[in-house]
Each structure stands twice: as structure tokens, then as C-alpha cells.
Design a protein around this motif. Structure first.
Motif, short mmCIF file in Angstrom:
data_model
loop_
_atom_site.label_atom_id
_atom_site.label_comp_id
_atom_site.label_asym_id
_atom_site.label_seq_id
_atom_site.Cartn_x
_atom_site.Cartn_y
_atom_site.Cartn_z
N ASP A 117 -1.27 64.68 18.61
CA ASP A 117 -1.86 65.87 19.40
C ASP A 117 -0.30 66.73 18.52
OD1 ASP A 117 -1.98 66.85 21.48
OD2 ASP A 117 -0.40 67.06 22.04
N ALA A 118 -1.41 68.13 17.92
CA ALA A 118 -0.23 69.02 17.55
C ALA A 118 0.23 70.30 18.75
CB ALA A 118 -0.92 70.85 17.52
N PRO A 119 0.06 70.18 19.68
CA PRO A 119 1.41 71.02 20.84
C PRO A 119 2.60 70.03 20.98
CG PRO A 119 -1.25 71.38 21.62
CD PRO A 119 -1.17 69.60 20.25
N THR A 120 2.49 69.03 20.83
CA THR A 120 3.01 67.19 21.40
C THR A 120 4.13 66.88 19.76
OG1 THR A 120 1.90 66.26 22.35
CG2 THR A 120 2.68 66.92 23.74
N GLN A 121 3.45 67.23 19.28
CA GLN A 121 3.85 66.65 17.32
C GLN A 121 3.66 65.12 17.94
OE1 GLN A 121 4.49 68.99 15.12
NE2 GLN A 121 3.54 69.93 16.39
N TRP A 122 3.20 64.78 18.64
CA TRP A 122 2.91 63.03 19.18
C TRP A 122 1.94 62.51 18.38
CZ3 TRP A 122 6.26 59.59 20.28
CH2 TRP A 122 6.89 59.61 21.88
N ALA A 123 1.92 61.70 17.58
CA ALA A 123 0.55 60.79 16.07
C ALA A 123 0.52 59.72 16.45
CB ALA A 123 1.13 60.75 15.42
N PHE A 124 0.19 59.08 17.25
CA PHE A 124 -0.27 57.63 17.24
C PHE A 124 -1.49 57.35 15.91
CE2 PHE A 124 1.55 58.36 21.23
CZ PHE A 124 2.32 57.43 21.91
N THR A 125 -1.02 55.95 15.52
CA THR A 125 -1.79 55.88 14.31
C THR A 125 -1.75 54.14 14.45
OG1 THR A 125 -0.92 56.84 12.58
CG2 THR A 125 -1.49 55.17 11.93
N ASN A 126 -2.92 53.96 14.33
CA ASN A 126 -3.08 52.22 14.79
C ASN A 126 -3.72 51.58 13.64
OD1 ASN A 126 -2.65 51.41 17.54
ND2 ASN A 126 -4.63 54.18 18.37
N MET A 127 -3.55 50.45 12.91
CA MET A 127 -4.25 49.42 12.37
C MET A 127 -4.70 48.47 12.86
SD MET A 127 -2.27 49.55 8.88
CE MET A 127 -0.04 48.70 9.69
N VAL A 128 -5.84 47.78 12.24
CA VAL A 128 -6.43 46.59 12.69
C VAL A 128 -6.69 45.84 11.24
CG1 VAL A 128 -8.30 45.08 13.29
CG2 VAL A 128 -7.83 47.56 14.11
N LEU A 129 -5.94 44.71 10.81
CA LEU A 129 -5.86 44.08 9.61
C LEU A 129 -7.22 43.26 9.32
CD1 LEU A 129 -1.93 42.67 9.58
CD2 LEU A 129 -3.22 45.28 8.70
N ALA A 130 -7.60 42.83 8.59
CA ALA A 130 -8.77 42.10 8.50
C ALA A 130 -8.49 40.38 8.70
CB ALA A 130 -9.16 42.30 6.49
#
Length: 114
Positions: free
Chosen positions: A99-112
Motif C-alpha cells: 500500500d503506497a500511501p501508508t508504505q505497508w507491505a504484507f507478504t504471505n508464503m505458503v510452503l509446499a
């Protein structure tokens, strides 16, 4: 592999995230947390605003949005590669929202697995 939710492994994942952030964006994060819930790993990151990004926002907002999108795709690709190469993770999918306006990033990973 050792317990993925260990302090050592979470620190290593955060280190890779921050190094890649510095490499691609010129800055590390101001806040970075990682949580591990079985096969799902989530990164909560607050990024710094780049002076170039601020300049583009005022002059060419569409271009800034396109650059943000492309940089996020590049980050995902490189982050997945590094986690696989350096930590031996078998990643089924890696999703990232920024989210550019707030500078927050959420990264989600699912492992095999299962």
C-alpha cells in the motif's frame, strides 16, 4: 530443516527481506515482523518512502503506480529465489500486497507440502 518457527530462522528470513529491500529500493524497513503458522509464513513490513517515489507521485502518479507494481513483482521473484536458495524452502506460492500511501507491505508464503 530445523524448526522453521525458531528465532534463528525468523531472523534469517527477516535479514533476507531487509537485504533485498535495500538492494531494490535503497532502504531497509522501519518495522519488520514475521510469523510462522505451519505452512504459512507472513511478513509485516513498514517501508520508508523513497524521495524518487514522492517526486513521481506529484508529477506522474500513473507512472509511480506502475513502477510500484513492477518493483513489487521483482521483489517477490527475488525474495522467493533467495529463500529457496539460502534456506532450502520449498515455496508453493508467494503473495505480496503493498500500500503506497501508508508504505505497508504484507507478504504471505505458503510452503509446499501435505
Amino acid at each position: 530443516m530445523a524448526e522453521l518457527d525458531s528465532t534463528e530462522n525468523r531472523k534469517k528470513m527477516c535479514q533476507i527481506y531487509n537485504e533485498l529491500s535495500k538492494e531494490l529500493f535503497g532502504f531497509g524497513t522501519t518495522l519488520l515482523r514475521v510469523t510462522v503458522d505451519q505452512r504459512v509464513i507472513t511478513f509485516h513490513a513498514k517501508h520508508r518512502r523513497s524521495p524518487r517515489s514522492t517526486a513521481l507521485e506529484g508529477e506522474a502518479p500513473e507512472l509511480k503506480q506502475e513502477v510500484d507494481f513492477r518493483m513489487s513483482l521483482l521483489f517477490k521473484k527475488k525474495f522467493k529465489e533467495r529463500l529457496q536458495d539460502e534456506m532450502g524452502l520449498n515455496i508453493e506460492v508467494l503473495l505480496r500486497d503493498y500500500d503506497a500511501p501508508t508504505q505497508w507491505a504484507f507478504t504471505n508464503m505458503v510452503l509446499a507440502g501435505e
